[in-house]
Structures are given as C-alpha cells and as structure tokens.
Design a protein around this motif. Sequence first.
Motif, PDB file in Angstrom:
ATOM      1  N   GLU A 133      41.229 -36.348  33.701  1.00  0.00           N
ATOM      2  CA  GLU A 133      40.734 -36.826  32.410  1.00  0.00           C
ATOM      3  C   GLU A 133      39.427 -36.101  32.086  1.00  0.00           C
ATOM      4  O   GLU A 133      38.453 -36.179  32.833  1.00  0.00           O
ATOM      5  CB  GLU A 133      40.513 -38.333  32.458  1.00  0.00           C
ATOM      6  CG  GLU A 133      40.244 -38.951  31.102  1.00  0.00           C
ATOM      7  CD  GLU A 133      40.195 -40.477  31.179  1.00  0.00           C
ATOM      8  OE1 GLU A 133      40.603 -41.132  30.208  1.00  0.00           O
ATOM      9  OE2 GLU A 133      39.753 -41.011  32.217  1.00  0.00           O
ATOM     10  N   VAL A 134      39.433 -35.382  30.973  1.00  0.00           N
ATOM     11  CA  VAL A 134      38.262 -34.626  30.526  1.00  0.00           C
ATOM     12  C   VAL A 134      37.690 -35.321  29.298  1.00  0.00           C
ATOM     13  O   VAL A 134      38.285 -35.277  28.218  1.00  0.00           O
ATOM     14  CB  VAL A 134      38.633 -33.164  30.180  1.00  0.00           C
ATOM     15  CG1 VAL A 134      37.382 -32.394  29.765  1.00  0.00           C
ATOM     16  CG2 VAL A 134      39.337 -32.485  31.345  1.00  0.00           C
ATOM     17  N   HIS A 135      36.559 -35.972  29.474  1.00  0.00           N
ATOM     18  CA  HIS A 135      35.924 -36.628  28.330  1.00  0.00           C
ATOM     19  C   HIS A 135      35.080 -35.600  27.587  1.00  0.00           C
ATOM     20  O   HIS A 135      34.044 -35.154  28.074  1.00  0.00           O
ATOM     21  CB  HIS A 135      35.051 -37.795  28.794  1.00  0.00           C
ATOM     22  CG  HIS A 135      34.429 -38.554  27.658  1.00  0.00           C
ATOM     23  ND1 HIS A 135      33.377 -39.421  27.833  1.00  0.00           N
ATOM     24  CD2 HIS A 135      34.704 -38.566  26.322  1.00  0.00           C
ATOM     25  CE1 HIS A 135      33.041 -39.940  26.662  1.00  0.00           C
ATOM     26  NE2 HIS A 135      33.828 -39.426  25.735  1.00  0.00           N
ATOM     27  N   VAL A 136      35.567 -35.208  26.425  1.00  0.00           N
ATOM     28  CA  VAL A 136      34.833 -34.266  25.583  1.00  0.00           C
ATOM     29  C   VAL A 136      33.885 -35.111  24.729  1.00  0.00           C
ATOM     30  O   VAL A 136      34.284 -35.715  23.742  1.00  0.00           O
ATOM     31  CB  VAL A 136      35.786 -33.422  24.722  1.00  0.00           C
ATOM     32  CG1 VAL A 136      34.997 -32.381  23.920  1.00  0.00           C
ATOM     33  CG2 VAL A 136      36.823 -32.730  25.607  1.00  0.00           C
ATOM     34  N   LYS A 137      32.643 -35.126  25.157  1.00  0.00           N
ATOM     35  CA  LYS A 137      31.669 -36.087  24.628  1.00  0.00           C
ATOM     36  C   LYS A 137      30.760 -35.440  23.584  1.00  0.00           C
ATOM     37  O   LYS A 137      30.203 -34.362  23.804  1.00  0.00           O
ATOM     38  CB  LYS A 137      30.829 -36.621  25.786  1.00  0.00           C
ATOM     39  CG  LYS A 137      29.780 -37.643  25.414  1.00  0.00           C
ATOM     40  CD  LYS A 137      29.010 -38.061  26.671  1.00  0.00           C
ATOM     41  CE  LYS A 137      27.887 -39.030  26.336  1.00  0.00           C
ATOM     42  NZ  LYS A 137      27.105 -39.382  27.545  1.00  0.00           N
ATOM     43  N   ALA A 138      30.634 -36.108  22.462  1.00  0.00           N
ATOM     44  CA  ALA A 138      29.685 -35.711  21.425  1.00  0.00           C
ATOM     45  C   ALA A 138      29.402 -36.943  20.573  1.00  0.00           C
ATOM     46  O   ALA A 138      30.319 -37.729  20.298  1.00  0.00           O
ATOM     47  CB  ALA A 138      30.247 -34.585  20.557  1.00  0.00           C
ATOM     48  N   PRO A 139      28.162 -37.159  20.161  1.00  0.00           N
ATOM     49  CA  PRO A 139      27.837 -38.323  19.339  1.00  0.00           C
ATOM     50  C   PRO A 139      28.624 -38.306  18.025  1.00  0.00           C
ATOM     51  O   PRO A 139      28.956 -37.231  17.500  1.00  0.00           O
ATOM     52  CB  PRO A 139      26.337 -38.161  19.072  1.00  0.00           C
ATOM     53  CG  PRO A 139      25.845 -37.258  20.159  1.00  0.00           C
ATOM     54  CD  PRO A 139      26.985 -36.332  20.459  1.00  0.00           C
ATOM     55  N   LEU A 140      28.911 -39.490  17.514  1.00  0.00           N
ATOM     56  CA  LEU A 140      29.660 -39.604  16.266  1.00  0.00           C
ATOM     57  C   LEU A 140      29.013 -38.801  15.150  1.00  0.00           C
ATOM     58  O   LEU A 140      29.691 -38.109  14.387  1.00  0.00           O
ATOM     59  CB  LEU A 140      29.778 -41.082  15.850  1.00  0.00           C
ATOM     60  CG  LEU A 140      30.461 -41.349  14.500  1.00  0.00           C
ATOM     61  CD1 LEU A 140      31.894 -40.831  14.491  1.00  0.00           C
ATOM     62  CD2 LEU A 140      30.426 -42.847  14.178  1.00  0.00           C
ATOM     63  N   GLU A 141      27.675 -38.844  15.078  1.00  0.00           N
ATOM     64  CA  GLU A 141      27.009 -38.129  13.990  1.00  0.00           C
ATOM     65  C   GLU A 141      27.189 -36.617  14.105  1.00  0.00           C
ATOM     66  O   GLU A 141      27.270 -35.907  13.092  1.00  0.00           O
ATOM     67  CB  GLU A 141      25.523 -38.481  13.935  1.00  0.00           C
ATOM     68  CG  GLU A 141      24.731 -38.203  15.207  1.00  0.00           C
ATOM     69  CD  GLU A 141      24.689 -39.388  16.169  1.00  0.00           C
ATOM     70  OE1 GLU A 141      23.760 -39.432  17.000  1.00  0.00           O
ATOM     71  OE2 GLU A 141      25.586 -40.265  16.067  1.00  0.00           O
ATOM     72  N   VAL A 142      27.290 -36.110  15.343  1.00  0.00           N
ATOM     73  CA  VAL A 142      27.542 -34.687  15.536  1.00  0.00           C
ATOM     74  C   VAL A 142      28.966 -34.345  15.119  1.00  0.00           C
ATOM     75  O   VAL A 142      29.211 -33.360  14.403  1.00  0.00           O
ATOM     76  CB  VAL A 142      27.305 -34.285  17.005  1.00  0.00           C
ATOM     77  CG1 VAL A 142      27.778 -32.851  17.264  1.00  0.00           C
ATOM     78  CG2 VAL A 142      25.833 -34.413  17.368  1.00  0.00           C
ATOM     79  N   CYS A 143      29.918 -35.149  15.550  1.00  0.00           N
ATOM     80  CA  CYS A 143      31.317 -34.931  15.173  1.00  0.00           C
ATOM     81  C   CYS A 143      31.481 -34.982  13.661  1.00  0.00           C
ATOM     82  O   CYS A 143      32.187 -34.169  13.057  1.00  0.00           O
ATOM     83  CB  CYS A 143      32.216 -35.982  15.827  1.00  0.00           C
ATOM     84  SG  CYS A 143      32.262 -35.917  17.626  1.00  0.00           S
ATOM     85  N   GLU A 144      30.804 -35.950  13.053  1.00  0.00           N
ATOM     86  CA  GLU A 144      30.923 -36.128  11.612  1.00  0.00           C
ATOM     87  C   GLU A 144      30.262 -34.974  10.866  1.00  0.00           C
ATOM     88  O   GLU A 144      30.731 -34.563   9.797  1.00  0.00           O
ATOM     89  CB  GLU A 144      30.295 -37.459  11.203  1.00  0.00           C
ATOM     90  CG  GLU A 144      30.714 -37.944   9.847  1.00  0.00           C
ATOM     91  CD  GLU A 144      30.442 -39.425   9.613  1.00  0.00           C
ATOM     92  OE1 GLU A 144      30.648 -39.876   8.485  1.00  0.00           O
ATOM     93  OE2 GLU A 144      30.029 -40.122  10.573  1.00  0.00           O
ATOM     94  N   SER A 145      29.198 -34.421  11.420  1.00  0.00           N
ATOM     95  CA  SER A 145      28.529 -33.291  10.770  1.00  0.00           C
ATOM     96  C   SER A 145      29.391 -32.037  10.829  1.00  0.00           C
ATOM     97  O   SER A 145      29.331 -31.184   9.939  1.00  0.00           O
ATOM     98  CB  SER A 145      27.172 -33.025  11.424  1.00  0.00           C
ATOM     99  OG  SER A 145      27.329 -32.514  12.742  1.00  0.00           O
TER     100      SER A 145
END
Length: 204
Positions: free
Chosen positions: A129-141
């Motif tokens: 399992e690879v958790h590709v982590k990024a804050p919601l605000e980064v993903c949304e930007s």
Amino acid sequence: MMDKSSNVVWHMHQVTHADRVRQMGQKPCILWFTGLSGSGKSTLANALEGELFRFGHHSYLLDGDNVRHGLNKDLGFSDADRVENIRRIGEVAKLFVDAGLIVLTAFISPFRSDRDLVRNLVGEGQFIEVHVKAPLEVCESRDPKGLYRKARAGEIKHFTGIDSPYEAPEQPEIVIDTGADDLETCTGQLLDFLVARGAVSRGG
C-alpha cells in the motif's frame, strides 16, 4: 435458481506461479497507490513503471480513468459502485501477480475495507500500500482535470475529499509525500524501497 458459480471449477495450469517468478527474476506484487485526486498517484505510478522497464522488469499499470473506459465503464461514483470498481481491479491485479508481474494500480480507493479486501486476495507481502500523501489544498490547487472546481460548484456529487470521505491508510507499507517532494525524489524513494525489499534490482 442455480447459483452462478456452482459449476465453476478452478483449472490448474501446467506453468505455475513459481515457474513465472523464476523466469522473470522478480518478486511479483501489487503496488497500490491510494490518495486524493490530484495527489499525483497516476503521475508517480507512471514514472515508477518507466524506471522498472528501464531496469528490465516486467510490470503493468492499471490507472483509474483508463479502467473506467472499458472494464468498469458501467460503474458510477456512488459508494456501492466505488466498492465494485475496486473489487474488479483487485481480481485483475491478482491475476497479473499470478502471471509474475509487478502491478501498479493508481486509484483513489477511498475506503480502507476495500483496500484490505485486495490485500487479502494475494499472498503475504504481495500487496504494497503506497499512500500518496498531499494536503487537500495542494491537490485542489493542482486540479488537473478541473474536478474540484466542479465538485465545489455542485456539478459533481460523491467527490472524495469534498462530499465523500477519504479514509487514509493507517499502516501503509510506504508513504510518499508529493506535497513536499518532487517527482524525481518520490520515484527514487519508491525504487529504493522495492530494491531494499528484494522485489526488484537496478540491474534487472
């Protein structure tokens, strides 16, 4: 009414899983990339597959959008359809692992229970399992497909992170922080992880 599976018997193959593993010289597994839309799952999986190919390894990338063009084109994005989407992908990935391949799957797969279901389809150590982590605000930007904008406007329902939950992995094999590191660094981290695990080598 007869049960659909009552007359189905598993057919044993002359060429075994162990035979394929020996021939390919790698440890087959599922690399399950999970994370919010825009976290970089597909980009990272694609980059890693390029590196695996360069070193002579045998892999296949199953991408969420691509699979919905064919195998899962009849499914929507309700919770029930998301569960079925992951179940089907899990079964396909299991077959690829049996064939000796390293399978990379890039799906939001928001529910822990669904990811655990796939983990339980394969052998010990064959699900990563690879958790590709990024804050919601980064993903949304980033919003490469304009989906967050549509979700915020109410044009898309059941959108993960907005009006549908994302259950982050509790004990993933590896966490890749795409909000903090660039693509080259993240790809290198994954490749180092696979080499240390003995799944692949940089010499093919």
